[in-house]
Motif scaffolding. Structure first.
Motif, PDB file in Angstrom:
ATOM      1  N   THR A 183       0.873  -1.021   0.055  1.00 23.84           N
ATOM      2  CA  THR A 183       0.228  -0.081  -0.138  1.00 23.84           C
ATOM      3  C   THR A 183       0.655   1.383  -0.283  1.00 23.84           C
ATOM      4  N   ILE A 184       1.993   1.231   0.800  1.00 26.43           N
ATOM      5  CA  ILE A 184       2.934   2.281   0.875  1.00 26.43           C
ATOM      6  C   ILE A 184       3.583   2.667  -0.581  1.00 26.43           C
ATOM      7  N   LEU A 185       3.763   1.606  -1.322  1.00 28.88           N
ATOM      8  CA  LEU A 185       4.486   1.686  -2.544  1.00 28.88           C
ATOM      9  C   LEU A 185       3.535   2.165  -3.536  1.00 28.88           C
ATOM     10  N   ALA A 186       2.315   1.661  -3.472  1.00 29.66           N
ATOM     11  CA  ALA A 186       1.124   2.239  -4.398  1.00 29.66           C
ATOM     12  C   ALA A 186       0.931   3.927  -4.109  1.00 29.66           C
ATOM     13  N   LEU A 187       0.887   4.162  -2.630  1.00 25.93           N
ATOM     14  CA  LEU A 187       0.870   5.410  -2.397  1.00 25.93           C
ATOM     15  C   LEU A 187       2.063   6.282  -2.959  1.00 25.93           C
ATOM     16  N   ARG A 188       3.042   5.884  -3.008  1.00 31.60           N
ATOM     17  CA  ARG A 188       4.143   6.631  -3.267  1.00 31.60           C
ATOM     18  C   ARG A 188       4.283   6.827  -5.065  1.00 31.60           C
TER      19      ARG A 188
END
Length: 267
Positions: A183-188
């Motif tokens: 989810t963090i990678l998708a946010l960034r």
């Protein structure tokens, strides 16, 4: 008051106490070297994660569990699995304990037993630093093309559904991922626009982002974290006794200071 300020306030009373110096004698059960297999996800800094420098498994929960093992004379062995498999695997008895910042929920108690709470946390919105379309949950809900990333069945997922959006668990604005790190990678990368996280993990990702991420101050609910066990586990009572002793003698406060204030992810 933000989550980090709450931690700062709580930790200030123990700022001069080094973790290694805490050696109060405790009247605790002696498990006689019993092996206890603990499973975790290693995706929730600073609770448990892989050190980017050394590759070691580290974090608040590792320190706490190692200290519990020491106090109870238990041999702690660690295994890894994904979040979506963890509760069922512990329920089935594949592991003795599960730890990954697990919120104590009544529906989960139908499958597993919980320890007493070792930490209380609040949900916050983690976004890209340049985000200016919304600044809280209400304004996020009003931006119809704004997406939130979450893992199914987690506290952030349910907070997104019921506290931020319209209560529809199939709402297409919620994009599901297998791991929190995804989810963090998708946010960034811009694939989603917001991730809900407790202040502990969120601040760790902000600190490691080089200015790419930020947390909004609005707190969305409060959760207690606990370790999980197979139903009826004889390990619950001694673990609870160790948690109580660590709260009483300042160890929990010292862990909070070490991991929430002093440690900087990626440095």
């Amino acid at each position: 008051m933000t989550f980090k300020n709450l931690i700062l306030s709580a930790a200030s009373v123990v700022a001069s106490v080094a973790l290694a110096s805490i050696s109060f004698a405790q009247d605790l059960p002696d498990l006689g070297g019993k092996k206890i297999v603990v499973v975790t996800e290693n995706a929730y800094p600073p609770l448990q994660f892989i050190d980017p420098k050394s590759g070691d498994q580290i974090g608040w929960e590792y320190d706490a569990m190692n200290e519990i093992g020491k106090r109870l004379n238990a041999a702690i062995e660690y295994q890894n699995t994904s979040w979506d498999a963890m509760i069922q695997a512990v329920s089935d008895g594949q592991y003795d304990i599960g730890m990954t910042g697990i919120s104590i929920k009544e529906d989960r108690k139908e499958k597993v037993d919980f320890s007493d709470a070792y930490m209380t946390s609040q949900m916050f919105m983690l976004v890209r630093s340049e985000e200016d379309r919304f600044a809280d949950s209400k304004s996020f809900a009003a931006v119809e093309d704004a997406l939130v990333g979450a893992q199914p069945g987690t506290t952030p997922f349910y907070v997104a559904v019921y506290d931020v959006l319209d209560g529809d668990e199939a709402n297409p604005r919620i994009k599901l991922f297998e791991t929190f790190g995804a989810t963090i990678l998708a946010l960034r990368s811009g694939d989603v626009d917001m991730v809900l996280t407790d202040g502990v993990a969120g601040q760790g990702y902000v600190d490691a982002s080089g200015g790419a991420l930020k947390l909004f101050d609005e707190a969305l609910g409060t959760d207690d974290f606990g370790f999980i066990f197979p139903r009826g586990s004889e390990n619950v009572a001694p673990i609870n006794a160790a948690i109580a002793a660590m709260k009483a003698d300042g160890t929990i406060d010292a862990l909070n200071k070490k991991w929430f204030l002093d440690y900087k992810l990626g440095q």
